[in-house]
Design a protein around this motif. Structure first.
Motif, PDB file in Angstrom:
ATOM      1  N   ALA A 108       0.768  -1.195   0.090  1.00 52.10           N
ATOM      2  CA  ALA A 108       0.039   0.193   0.024  1.00 52.10           C
ATOM      3  C   ALA A 108       0.905   1.231   0.010  1.00 52.10           C
ATOM      4  CB  ALA A 108      -0.917  -0.102   1.088  1.00 52.10           C
ATOM      5  N   PHE A 109       1.917   1.389   0.815  1.00 52.28           N
ATOM      6  CA  PHE A 109       2.686   2.346   0.865  1.00 52.28           C
ATOM      7  C   PHE A 109       3.402   2.726  -0.522  1.00 52.28           C
ATOM      8  CE2 PHE A 109       6.679   4.521   1.376  1.00 52.28           C
ATOM      9  CZ  PHE A 109       6.636   5.409   2.520  1.00 52.28           C
ATOM     10  N   THR A 110       4.248   1.426  -1.191  1.00 51.21           N
ATOM     11  CA  THR A 110       4.724   1.531  -2.445  1.00 51.21           C
ATOM     12  C   THR A 110       3.638   2.173  -3.593  1.00 51.21           C
ATOM     13  OG1 THR A 110       6.278   0.024  -1.930  1.00 51.21           O
ATOM     14  CG2 THR A 110       5.846   0.587  -4.232  1.00 51.21           C
ATOM     15  N   GLU A 111       2.454   1.868  -3.438  1.00 49.43           N
ATOM     16  CA  GLU A 111       1.453   2.256  -4.347  1.00 49.43           C
ATOM     17  C   GLU A 111       1.080   3.716  -4.171  1.00 49.43           C
ATOM     18  OE1 GLU A 111      -1.810  -0.497  -4.051  1.00 49.43           O
ATOM     19  OE2 GLU A 111      -0.606  -2.151  -5.099  1.00 49.43           O
ATOM     20  N   ALA A 112       1.305   3.893  -3.086  1.00 50.81           N
ATOM     21  CA  ALA A 112       0.753   5.477  -2.622  1.00 50.81           C
ATOM     22  C   ALA A 112       1.751   6.412  -2.850  1.00 50.81           C
ATOM     23  CB  ALA A 112       0.224   5.627  -1.059  1.00 50.81           C
ATOM     24  N   VAL A 113       3.073   5.974  -2.827  1.00 52.21           N
ATOM     25  CA  VAL A 113       4.097   7.023  -2.777  1.00 52.21           C
ATOM     26  C   VAL A 113       4.876   6.900  -4.303  1.00 52.21           C
ATOM     27  CG1 VAL A 113       6.522   7.291  -2.005  1.00 52.21           C
ATOM     28  CG2 VAL A 113       4.489   6.903  -0.325  1.00 52.21           C
ATOM     29  N   GLY A 114       4.600   5.396  -4.815  1.00 49.80           N
ATOM     30  CA  GLY A 114       5.504   5.349  -6.161  1.00 49.80           C
ATOM     31  C   GLY A 114       6.771   5.116  -6.170  1.00 49.80           C
ATOM     32  N   THR A 115       7.449   4.544  -4.869  1.00 48.73           N
ATOM     33  CA  THR A 115       8.618   4.029  -4.598  1.00 48.73           C
ATOM     34  C   THR A 115       8.683   3.241  -3.678  1.00 48.73           C
ATOM     35  OG1 THR A 115      10.954   4.774  -4.700  1.00 48.73           O
ATOM     36  CG2 THR A 115       9.446   6.063  -3.303  1.00 48.73           C
ATOM     37  N   THR A 116       9.703   2.083  -3.662  1.00 52.48           N
ATOM     38  CA  THR A 116       9.617   1.234  -2.558  1.00 52.48           C
ATOM     39  C   THR A 116      10.467   2.194  -1.255  1.00 52.48           C
ATOM     40  OG1 THR A 116       9.702  -0.572  -3.983  1.00 52.48           O
ATOM     41  CG2 THR A 116      10.778  -0.975  -1.770  1.00 52.48           C
ATOM     42  N   PRO A 117      10.041   2.159  -0.303  1.00 49.86           N
ATOM     43  CA  PRO A 117      10.647   2.675   0.870  1.00 49.86           C
ATOM     44  C   PRO A 117      12.083   1.937   1.475  1.00 49.86           C
ATOM     45  CG  PRO A 117       8.797   1.511   1.847  1.00 49.86           C
ATOM     46  CD  PRO A 117       8.867   1.515   0.425  1.00 49.86           C
ATOM     47  N   ARG A 118      12.809   2.648   1.906  1.00 50.83           N
ATOM     48  CA  ARG A 118      13.920   2.138   2.843  1.00 50.83           C
ATOM     49  C   ARG A 118      12.902   1.647   4.249  1.00 50.83           C
ATOM     50  NH1 ARG A 118      15.376   6.637   0.723  1.00 50.83           N
ATOM     51  NH2 ARG A 118      15.286   7.564   2.856  1.00 50.83           N
ATOM     52  N   SER A 119      13.350   0.288   4.542  1.00 51.93           N
ATOM     53  CA  SER A 119      12.615  -0.206   5.838  1.00 51.93           C
ATOM     54  C   SER A 119      13.447  -0.985   6.790  1.00 51.93           C
ATOM     55  CB  SER A 119      11.334  -0.821   5.252  1.00 51.93           C
ATOM     56  OG  SER A 119      11.910  -2.051   4.564  1.00 51.93           O
ATOM     57  N   SER A 120      12.887  -1.190   7.993  1.00 54.47           N
ATOM     58  CA  SER A 120      13.585  -1.885   8.966  1.00 54.47           C
ATOM     59  C   SER A 120      12.221  -2.124   9.896  1.00 54.47           C
ATOM     60  CB  SER A 120      14.590  -1.445   9.664  1.00 54.47           C
ATOM     61  OG  SER A 120      14.238  -0.010  10.406  1.00 54.47           O
ATOM     62  N   LYS A 121      12.470  -3.257  10.522  1.00 56.92           N
ATOM     63  CA  LYS A 121      11.396  -3.486  11.542  1.00 56.92           C
ATOM     64  C   LYS A 121      12.116  -4.271  12.785  1.00 56.92           C
ATOM     65  CE  LYS A 121      10.943  -8.359   9.402  1.00 56.92           C
ATOM     66  NZ  LYS A 121      10.069  -9.035   8.834  1.00 56.92           N
ATOM     67  N   ARG A 122      11.218  -4.381  13.860  1.00 58.26           N
ATOM     68  CA  ARG A 122      11.661  -5.015  15.101  1.00 58.26           C
ATOM     69  C   ARG A 122      10.331  -5.181  15.890  1.00 58.26           C
ATOM     70  NH1 ARG A 122      11.995  -2.133  19.664  1.00 58.26           N
ATOM     71  NH2 ARG A 122      11.657  -0.118  19.818  1.00 58.26           N
ATOM     72  N   PRO A 123      10.390  -6.279  16.819  1.00 61.44           N
ATOM     73  CA  PRO A 123       9.159  -6.482  17.403  1.00 61.44           C
ATOM     74  C   PRO A 123       9.258  -5.490  18.576  1.00 61.44           C
ATOM     75  CG  PRO A 123      10.872  -8.168  17.784  1.00 61.44           C
ATOM     76  CD  PRO A 123      11.446  -7.359  16.738  1.00 61.44           C
ATOM     77  N   SER A 124       8.144  -5.206  19.155  1.00 56.45           N
ATOM     78  CA  SER A 124       7.953  -4.274  20.423  1.00 56.45           C
ATOM     79  C   SER A 124       8.589  -5.198  21.792  1.00 56.45           C
ATOM     80  CB  SER A 124       6.447  -3.975  20.866  1.00 56.45           C
ATOM     81  OG  SER A 124       5.756  -4.969  21.270  1.00 56.45           O
ATOM     82  N   SER A 125       8.850  -4.617  22.734  1.00 56.24           N
ATOM     83  CA  SER A 125       9.509  -5.343  23.874  1.00 56.24           C
ATOM     84  C   SER A 125       8.662  -6.405  24.560  1.00 56.24           C
ATOM     85  CB  SER A 125       9.913  -4.339  25.070  1.00 56.24           C
ATOM     86  OG  SER A 125       8.451  -3.876  25.532  1.00 56.24           O
ATOM     87  N   ASN A 126       7.464  -6.312  24.185  1.00 56.07           N
ATOM     88  CA  ASN A 126       6.626  -7.379  24.761  1.00 56.07           C
ATOM     89  C   ASN A 126       6.232  -8.407  23.768  1.00 56.07           C
ATOM     90  OD1 ASN A 126       4.592  -6.010  23.548  1.00 56.07           O
ATOM     91  ND2 ASN A 126       3.687  -5.716  25.397  1.00 56.07           N
ATOM     92  N   GLY A 127       6.394  -8.009  22.490  1.00 56.21           N
ATOM     93  CA  GLY A 127       6.310  -9.088  21.229  1.00 56.21           C
ATOM     94  C   GLY A 127       4.809  -8.637  20.694  1.00 56.21           C
ATOM     95  N   LYS A 128       4.158  -7.680  21.297  1.00 61.41           N
ATOM     96  CA  LYS A 128       2.495  -7.634  21.041  1.00 61.41           C
ATOM     97  C   LYS A 128       2.340  -6.930  19.513  1.00 61.41           C
ATOM     98  CE  LYS A 128      -1.705  -6.233  22.792  1.00 61.41           C
ATOM     99  NZ  LYS A 128      -2.375  -5.558  23.848  1.00 61.41           N
ATOM    100  N   TYR A 129       3.741  -6.034  19.217  1.00 60.09           N
ATOM    101  CA  TYR A 129       3.394  -5.461  18.214  1.00 60.09           C
ATOM    102  C   TYR A 129       4.762  -5.567  17.229  1.00 60.09           C
ATOM    103  CZ  TYR A 129      -0.447  -3.262  20.463  1.00 60.09           C
ATOM    104  OH  TYR A 129      -1.511  -2.984  21.298  1.00 60.09           O
ATOM    105  N   LEU A 130       4.679  -5.060  15.853  1.00 56.38           N
ATOM    106  CA  LEU A 130       5.758  -4.992  15.058  1.00 56.38           C
ATOM    107  C   LEU A 130       5.918  -3.572  14.697  1.00 56.38           C
ATOM    108  CD1 LEU A 130       7.837  -6.499  13.375  1.00 56.38           C
ATOM    109  CD2 LEU A 130       6.112  -6.743  11.534  1.00 56.38           C
ATOM    110  N   CYS A 131       7.013  -3.027  14.814  1.00 55.38           N
ATOM    111  CA  CYS A 131       7.381  -1.598  14.694  1.00 55.38           C
ATOM    112  C   CYS A 131       8.222  -1.689  13.323  1.00 55.38           C
ATOM    113  CB  CYS A 131       8.373  -1.039  15.698  1.00 55.38           C
ATOM    114  SG  CYS A 131       8.641   0.587  14.980  1.00 55.38           S
TER     115      CYS A 131
END
Length: 90
Positions: free
Chosen positions: A37-60
């Protein structure tokens, strides 16, 4: 006198680097759907990184791209907000 690339009232000069942090529920396919969705809206692939929250409930997911104008930023925000797994975007 402001240039044509200044978004008066918001203080951004375009083009500019634009970082976004998105907190997702870690559901199957949520990250891929967000990036698509991001790539379609912006027209380019973003630079990205990810990590889980400290309790693992969310993905940042951190996304960075070069914003060319305020309309592109608004399209990006709308695309992120439309994703059902998104909890918060900064």
């Amino acid at each position: 006198m402001a240039s044509d690339t200044t978004d008066e009232g918001k203080g951004l000069d375009y083009p500019c680097d634009f970082p976004v942090k998105v907190f997702l529920r870690p559901e199957p396919g949520a990250e891929a759907a967000l990036l698509k969705a991001f790539t379609e809206a912006v027209g380019t692939t973003p630079r990205s990184s990810k990590r889980p929250s400290s309790n693992g409930k969310y993905l940042c997911v951190s996304l960075n791209f070069t914003a060319t104008d305020a309309e592109q930023v608004e399209r990006m925000r709308a695309a992120i907000a439309a994703q059902p797994a998104v909890v918060l975007a900064l």
